[in-house]
Design a protein around this motif. Structure first.
Motif, mmCIF file in Angstrom:
data_model
loop_
_atom_site.group_PDB
_atom_site.id
_atom_site.type_symbol
_atom_site.label_atom_id
_atom_site.label_comp_id
_atom_site.label_asym_id
_atom_site.label_seq_id
_atom_site.Cartn_x
_atom_site.Cartn_y
_atom_site.Cartn_z
ATOM 1 N N LEU A 1 -2.848 -3.880 1.150
ATOM 2 C CA LEU A 1 -1.749 -3.961 0.142
ATOM 3 C C LEU A 1 -0.828 -2.690 0.337
ATOM 4 O O LEU A 1 0.313 -2.907 0.056
ATOM 5 C CB LEU A 1 -2.381 -4.214 -1.253
ATOM 6 N N VAL A 2 -1.334 -1.474 0.512
ATOM 7 C CA VAL A 2 -0.529 -0.390 0.612
ATOM 8 C C VAL A 2 0.488 -0.683 1.781
ATOM 9 O O VAL A 2 1.629 -0.281 1.709
ATOM 10 C CB VAL A 2 -1.379 0.678 0.873
ATOM 11 N N SER A 3 -0.263 -0.857 2.993
ATOM 12 C CA SER A 3 0.643 -0.998 4.110
ATOM 13 C C SER A 3 1.760 -2.275 3.899
ATOM 14 O O SER A 3 2.802 -1.919 4.515
ATOM 15 C CB SER A 3 -0.198 -1.472 5.153
ATOM 16 N N GLU A 4 1.395 -3.485 3.365
ATOM 17 C CA GLU A 4 2.347 -4.632 3.263
ATOM 18 C C GLU A 4 3.535 -4.120 1.900
ATOM 19 O O GLU A 4 4.563 -4.551 2.234
ATOM 20 C CB GLU A 4 1.781 -5.637 2.586
ATOM 21 N N ILE A 5 3.176 -3.417 1.164
ATOM 22 C CA ILE A 5 4.291 -2.901 0.112
ATOM 23 C C ILE A 5 5.218 -2.140 0.923
ATOM 24 O O ILE A 5 6.428 -2.092 0.796
ATOM 25 C CB ILE A 5 3.730 -2.343 -1.111
ATOM 26 N N GLU B 1 1.921 -2.585 -9.995
ATOM 27 C CA GLU B 1 1.127 -3.808 -10.386
ATOM 28 C C GLU B 1 2.080 -5.070 -10.366
ATOM 29 O O GLU B 1 1.229 -6.132 -9.558
ATOM 30 C CB GLU B 1 1.285 -3.689 -11.914
ATOM 31 N N LEU B 2 3.335 -5.085 -10.446
ATOM 32 C CA LEU B 2 3.866 -6.409 -10.058
ATOM 33 C C LEU B 2 4.030 -6.666 -8.489
ATOM 34 O O LEU B 2 3.745 -7.734 -8.104
ATOM 35 C CB LEU B 2 5.450 -6.091 -10.480
ATOM 36 N N LEU B 3 4.282 -5.588 -7.603
ATOM 37 C CA LEU B 3 4.162 -5.857 -6.370
ATOM 38 C C LEU B 3 2.758 -6.338 -5.654
ATOM 39 O O LEU B 3 2.390 -7.292 -4.901
ATOM 40 C CB LEU B 3 4.464 -4.407 -5.462
ATOM 41 N N ILE B 4 1.613 -5.767 -6.313
ATOM 42 C CA ILE B 4 0.327 -6.138 -5.740
ATOM 43 C C ILE B 4 0.035 -7.756 -6.454
ATOM 44 O O ILE B 4 -0.242 -8.429 -5.675
ATOM 45 C CB ILE B 4 -0.685 -5.166 -6.683
ATOM 46 N N LEU B 5 0.514 -8.049 -7.609
ATOM 47 C CA LEU B 5 0.360 -9.447 -8.092
ATOM 48 C C LEU B 5 0.995 -10.339 -7.133
ATOM 49 O O LEU B 5 0.606 -11.324 -6.797
ATOM 50 C CB LEU B 5 0.753 -9.420 -9.402
ATOM 51 N N ARG B 6 2.462 -9.903 -6.864
ATOM 52 C CA ARG B 6 3.220 -10.902 -5.847
ATOM 53 C C ARG B 6 2.551 -10.990 -4.602
ATOM 54 O O ARG B 6 2.498 -12.273 -4.161
ATOM 55 C CB ARG B 6 4.639 -10.149 -5.968
ATOM 56 N N LEU B 7 2.100 -10.126 -3.890
ATOM 57 C CA LEU B 7 1.360 -10.262 -2.790
ATOM 58 C C LEU B 7 0.251 -11.012 -2.816
ATOM 59 O O LEU B 7 -0.234 -11.970 -1.985
ATOM 60 C CB LEU B 7 1.194 -8.807 -2.139
#
Length: 111
Positions: A30-34, A13-19
């Motif tokens: 999002l999956v790829s960028e994380i 959740e944190l990573l999704i929101l940050r991106l």
């Protein structure tokens, strides 16, 4: 004993929101960028990321729009005002956790 998976609760959740605070993105992006930005340290698959996205949309933290790309419909996500507030809360919590972990590693000397 808690496993690594328990320690990572809330991280997707944190990573999704940050991106999404910087750019509108679609799910697989999002999956790829994380994975890319974490240099492979985080490998959250679509089965992890999509349920978080759907929950955040339902909670009105994210806005979504659809666009046809190559004959397929792609959903793009972006932060809503509630998502910006949630991101600030999560970042504050993680900063406190990180500071506490660092503090626990310091040697305490008694007089």
């Amino acid at each position: 004993m808690k496993t690594k998976e328990h320690l990572l609760d809330g991280v997707p959740e944190l990573l999704i929101l940050r991106l999404l605070a910087h750019d509108e993105m679609y799910g697989y992006q999002l999956v790829s960028e994380i994975h890319r930005r974490s240099q492979g340290a985080f490998e959250f698959g679509e089965g992890c990321i999509y349920p978080v996205l759907h929950r955040l949309v339902k909670q009105r933290m994210l806005l979504e729009r659809e666009q046809e790309v190559g004959g397929r419909t792609r959903r793009y996500y972006r932060l809503a005002a509630a998502g910006q507030k949630r991101l600030a809360e999560l970042e504050s919590t993680w900063q406190q956790v990180s500071a506490t972990i660092v503090a626990c590693g310091r040697e305490v000397r008694h007089a």
